[in-house]
Design a protein around this motif. Structure first.
Motif, PDB file in Angstrom:
ATOM      1  N   VAL A  33       0.849  -1.200   0.000  1.00 26.05           N
ATOM      2  CA  VAL A  33       0.000   0.000   0.000  1.00 26.05           C
ATOM      3  C   VAL A  33       0.883   1.248   0.000  1.00 26.05           C
ATOM      4  O   VAL A  33       1.808   1.366   0.812  1.00 26.05           O
ATOM      5  N   GLY A  34       0.597   2.160  -0.914  1.00 22.95           N
ATOM      6  CA  GLY A  34       1.266   3.463  -0.907  1.00 22.95           C
ATOM      7  C   GLY A  34       0.638   4.278   0.213  1.00 22.95           C
ATOM      8  O   GLY A  34      -0.496   4.718   0.101  1.00 22.95           O
ATOM      9  N   LEU A  35       1.402   4.446   1.294  1.00 23.95           N
ATOM     10  CA  LEU A  35       0.823   5.034   2.507  1.00 23.95           C
ATOM     11  C   LEU A  35       1.345   6.450   2.699  1.00 23.95           C
ATOM     12  O   LEU A  35       2.457   6.652   3.192  1.00 23.95           O
ATOM     13  N   ALA A 109       7.454  15.499  -7.639  1.00 23.11           N
ATOM     14  CA  ALA A 109       7.160  14.597  -6.512  1.00 23.11           C
ATOM     15  C   ALA A 109       6.475  13.333  -7.030  1.00 23.11           C
ATOM     16  O   ALA A 109       6.777  12.222  -6.610  1.00 23.11           O
ATOM     17  N   ARG A 110       5.588  13.526  -7.970  1.00 21.34           N
ATOM     18  CA  ARG A 110       4.839  12.392  -8.507  1.00 21.34           C
ATOM     19  C   ARG A 110       5.781  11.425  -9.246  1.00 21.34           C
ATOM     20  O   ARG A 110       5.742  10.219  -9.034  1.00 21.34           O
ATOM     21  N   THR A 111       6.641  12.010 -10.107  1.00 18.42           N
ATOM     22  CA  THR A 111       7.567  11.155 -10.865  1.00 18.42           C
ATOM     23  C   THR A 111       8.493  10.386  -9.926  1.00 18.42           C
ATOM     24  O   THR A 111       8.707   9.181 -10.089  1.00 18.42           O
ATOM     25  N   ARG A 113       7.941   9.643  -6.871  1.00 20.53           N
ATOM     26  CA  ARG A 113       7.140   8.672  -6.089  1.00 20.53           C
ATOM     27  C   ARG A 113       6.890   7.399  -6.911  1.00 20.53           C
ATOM     28  O   ARG A 113       7.065   6.292  -6.433  1.00 20.53           O
ATOM     29  N   TYR A 114       6.511   7.599  -8.169  1.00 22.22           N
ATOM     30  CA  TYR A 114       6.230   6.416  -8.998  1.00 22.22           C
ATOM     31  C   TYR A 114       7.512   5.622  -9.266  1.00 22.22           C
ATOM     32  O   TYR A 114       7.476   4.399  -9.379  1.00 22.22           O
ATOM     33  N   ALA A 115       8.628   6.335  -9.344  1.00 20.29           N
ATOM     34  CA  ALA A 115       9.905   5.619  -9.522  1.00 20.29           C
ATOM     35  C   ALA A 115      10.169   4.774  -8.273  1.00 20.29           C
ATOM     36  O   ALA A 115      10.643   3.632  -8.373  1.00 20.29           O
TER      37      ALA A 115
HETATM   38  N1  LIG Z   1       4.229  10.098   0.050  1.00 20.77           N
HETATM   39  C1  LIG Z   1       3.555   9.011  -0.339  1.00 20.77           C
HETATM   40  N2  LIG Z   1       4.013   7.790  -0.034  1.00 20.77           N
HETATM   41  C2  LIG Z   1       3.353   6.686  -0.424  1.00 20.77           C
HETATM   42  N3  LIG Z   1       2.220   6.714  -1.117  1.00 20.77           N
HETATM   43  C3  LIG Z   1       1.713   7.901  -1.435  1.00 20.77           C
HETATM   44  C4  LIG Z   1       2.343   9.116  -1.063  1.00 20.77           C
HETATM   45  N4  LIG Z   1       1.609  10.138  -1.531  1.00 20.77           N
HETATM   46  C5  LIG Z   1       0.556   9.596  -2.153  1.00 20.77           C
HETATM   47  N5  LIG Z   1       0.599   8.252  -2.095  1.00 20.77           N
HETATM   48  C6  LIG Z   1      -0.368   7.285  -2.637  1.00 20.77           C
HETATM   49  O1  LIG Z   1      -0.947   7.835  -3.816  1.00 20.77           O
HETATM   50  C7  LIG Z   1      -2.327   8.067  -3.636  1.00 20.77           C
HETATM   51  C8  LIG Z   1      -2.719   9.340  -4.329  1.00 20.77           C
HETATM   52  O2  LIG Z   1      -2.106  10.394  -3.703  1.00 20.77           O
HETATM   53  P1  LIG Z   1      -2.333  11.888  -4.151  1.00 20.77           P
HETATM   54  O3  LIG Z   1      -3.753  12.058  -4.494  1.00 20.77           O
HETATM   55  O4  LIG Z   1      -1.669  12.764  -3.181  1.00 20.77           O
HETATM   56  O5  LIG Z   1      -1.435  11.864  -5.372  1.00 20.77           O
HETATM   57  P2  LIG Z   1      -1.682  12.335  -6.831  1.00 20.77           P
HETATM   58  O6  LIG Z   1      -0.477  13.137  -7.180  1.00 20.77           O
HETATM   59  O7  LIG Z   1      -3.037  12.871  -6.984  1.00 20.77           O
HETATM   60  O8  LIG Z   1      -1.531  10.897  -7.440  1.00 20.77           O
HETATM   61  P3  LIG Z   1      -1.713  10.555  -8.949  1.00 20.77           P
HETATM   62  O9  LIG Z   1      -0.897  11.540  -9.687  1.00 20.77           O
HETATM   63  O10 LIG Z   1      -1.207   9.142  -8.993  1.00 20.77           O
HETATM   64  O11 LIG Z   1      -3.171  10.679  -9.192  1.00 20.77           O
HETATM   65  C9  LIG Z   1      -2.504   8.111  -2.137  1.00 20.77           C
HETATM   66  O12 LIG Z   1      -3.818   7.773  -1.763  1.00 20.77           O
HETATM   67  C10 LIG Z   1      -1.519   7.091  -1.676  1.00 20.77           C
HETATM   68  O13 LIG Z   1      -2.018   5.769  -1.821  1.00 20.77           O
END
Ligand SMILES: Nc1ncnc2c1ncn2[C@@H]1O[C@H](COP(=O)(O)OP(=O)(O)OP(=O)(O)O)[C@@H](O)[C@H]1O
Length: 444
Positions: A33-35, A109-111, A113-115
């Motif tokens: 789970v991404g938490l 941050a997103r890139t 995170r996905y990496a």
């Molecule tokens: N720092 C983090 N660590 C781990 N998981 C995370 C983190 N931030 C977000 N997530 C995971 O990603 C989900 C979506 O987060 P958020 O809505 O903040 O991101 P987002 O940028 O909208 O994501 P996406 O671009 O994938 O739609 C969260 O519910 C969680 O499961």
């Protein structure tokens, strides 16, 4: 006011619905789970920790530490404590945004995170985006003028790399239902202070626009999420059409415009071909390509430059080349037959010419660039023809001609990759299959 006819996808408890979304990974998968520590992912982790008692899977959590907020350390600690309370192992990965800052802070941050997700040792990463997130994404992408891909918003499942995927099991669940679950279970979570910053487009939609929309259309979020599913289906279908059209009109990465497609199908498969080559043309450049490269006069040789690449047309074919084609050095290249002999053929990088082995043995080899005026006799008893004529007959695009090395044996032009072997160098009965694949900038 519109009645909330499709206001909910509910059937069964939240737990049952999540379990059903997981069914394809059960039993014996490792789920991570991404938490983030926010409401949504805390609820998701709690649901999975509960399911673990009735199903066989390994459960982990990952918190990505972006180092952006002064509270980042506290969030990481919270995520670890939250997981530990549920008996789940939580890893914290610190990431650097520096390499991605061109994408803006959120994008970087997103890139990153996905990496980090992609580095995990698991079968699937579970993210907690829900129906309201999906609705926001649809509206945001609509306002940004996205195409179908953007309007399809977030898929429930997609593969992340060859060994793992991303699943969003809460995509059909409303935020309010998650909040109710959290209250019922007495869960605690952290609020990301940036969620209230109206600087971010998404927050503006979430905090200012959606409450107004929902006051008039209570089921707007579900409706937008449903639109995303319809669009995703349409997009998938277009992809299928593009794949089968691609097989018909693209060979050796050369796009054949003479295939009779409707204008819309042509655009669809053309876009697909470009993307396959890493060219994500913006809408203006794409229209320019249609206008010049596709629709201009048959004898024109239009070129569309896109960043470091070029789409060039020669006759009815489109080629992708480097924007600046470098010519091979006008020097003689020494040939090393013992290295380059490959299954009875001379080969030089991508060029291969079938020449009988007995002719090759002991001969003096050279590769020379074209200087002009060369002739070749392709058939025994046939006429010698100018190379220029032969290139035209074979439809070899002009920008590639200079870069095709000519094969000389004992000082005489013996073969030209893509055209053939001079009759004087063919032994009887030998089938000569000249081979040449046009690649970026020619043979390189
Ligand atoms: N720092 C983090 N660590 C781990 N998981 C995370 C983190 N931030 C977000 N997530 C995971 O990603 C989900 C979506 O987060 P958020 O809505 O903040 O991101 P987002 O940028 O909208 O994501 P996406 O671009 O994938 O739609 C969260 O519910 C969680 O499961």
């Amino acid at each position: 006011m519109h009645s909330p006819l499709f206001s909910s996808f509910k059937s069964g408890s939240l737990l049952e619905r999540v379990e059903q979304k997981l069914s394809r990974f059960l039993p014996h998968s490792t789920l991570c789970v991404g938490l983030s520590g926010g409401l949504d992912s805390v609820v998701l982790l709690h649901l999975l920790a509960t399911l673990r008692h009735s199903q066989l899977f390994v459960l982990r959590a990952l918190h990505v530490h972006h180092g952006l907020s002064p509270n980042a350390d506290a969030w990481a600690q919270f995520a670890m404590d939250c997981a530990a309370n549920l008996g789940v192992k939580c890893a914290v990965e610190r990431v650097s945004l520096a390499p991605f800052l061109k994408q803006g802070t959120e994008g970087a941050a997103r890139t990153a995170r996905y990496a980090a997700f992609a580095r995990q040792d698991c079968d699937v990463i579970l993210l907690a985006q829900h129906c309201d997130d999906q609705a926001e994404t649809v509206l945001l992408n609509l306002l940004r003028g996205s195409g179908l891909r953007g309007l399809a918003a977030m898929p429930e499942y997609r593969s992340l790399n060859q060994k793992m995927g991303i699943l969003r099991p809460l995509l059909g669940v409303a935020r309010a239902e998650l909040a109710a679950y959290a209250a019922e279970q007495g869960l605690i979570w952290v609020e990301d202070e940036s969620n209230h910053n109206p600087r971010y487009d998404r927050n503006f939609l979430r905090n200012d626009v959606f409450p107004r929309l929902n006051a008039v259309w209570p089921s707007a979020n579900n409706t937008l999420a449903r639109v995303a599913r319809h669009v995703a289906e349409a997009d998938e279908l277009l992809l299928e059409v593009a794949c089968s059209d691609f097989a018909v009109c693209v060979q050796d990465n050369v796009f054949d415009l003479s295939v009779d497609f409707s204008p819309l199908r042509l655009r669809n498969v053309l876009r697909y071909w470009l993307v396959q080559n890493g060219l994500q043309l913006d809408a203006r450049a794409f229209e320019e390509l249609i206008r010049t490269a596709v629709s201009s006069a048959a004898d024109a040789q239009p070129v569309l430059i896109w960043r470091k690449s070029a789409v060039r047309r020669y006759r009815q074919k489109l080629y992708i080349t480097l924007a600046e084609i470098e010519l091979i050095e006008p020097v003689m290249l020494p040939w090393q037959p013992e290295i380059n002999l490959k299954s009875g053929c001379l080969s030089w990088r991508e060029a291969e010419v079938g020449i009988a082995l007995e002719i090759l043995k002991g001969a003096d080899f050279e590769l020379r660039p074209r200087v002009g005026g060369e002739c070749l006799r392709l058939f025994v008893g046939g006429a010698r023809k100018a190379l220029k004529q032969l290139y035209q007959d074979a439809g070899v695009p002009p920008w590639l001609r200079q870069n095709i090395p000519l094969v000389y044996l004992n000082g005489e032009l013996a073969a030209v990759p893509g055209l053939g072997v001079d009759a004087a160098f063919c032994t009887s009965g030998q089938v000569v299959v000249p081979y040449w694949r046009p690649s970026l900038g020619g043979i390189d």
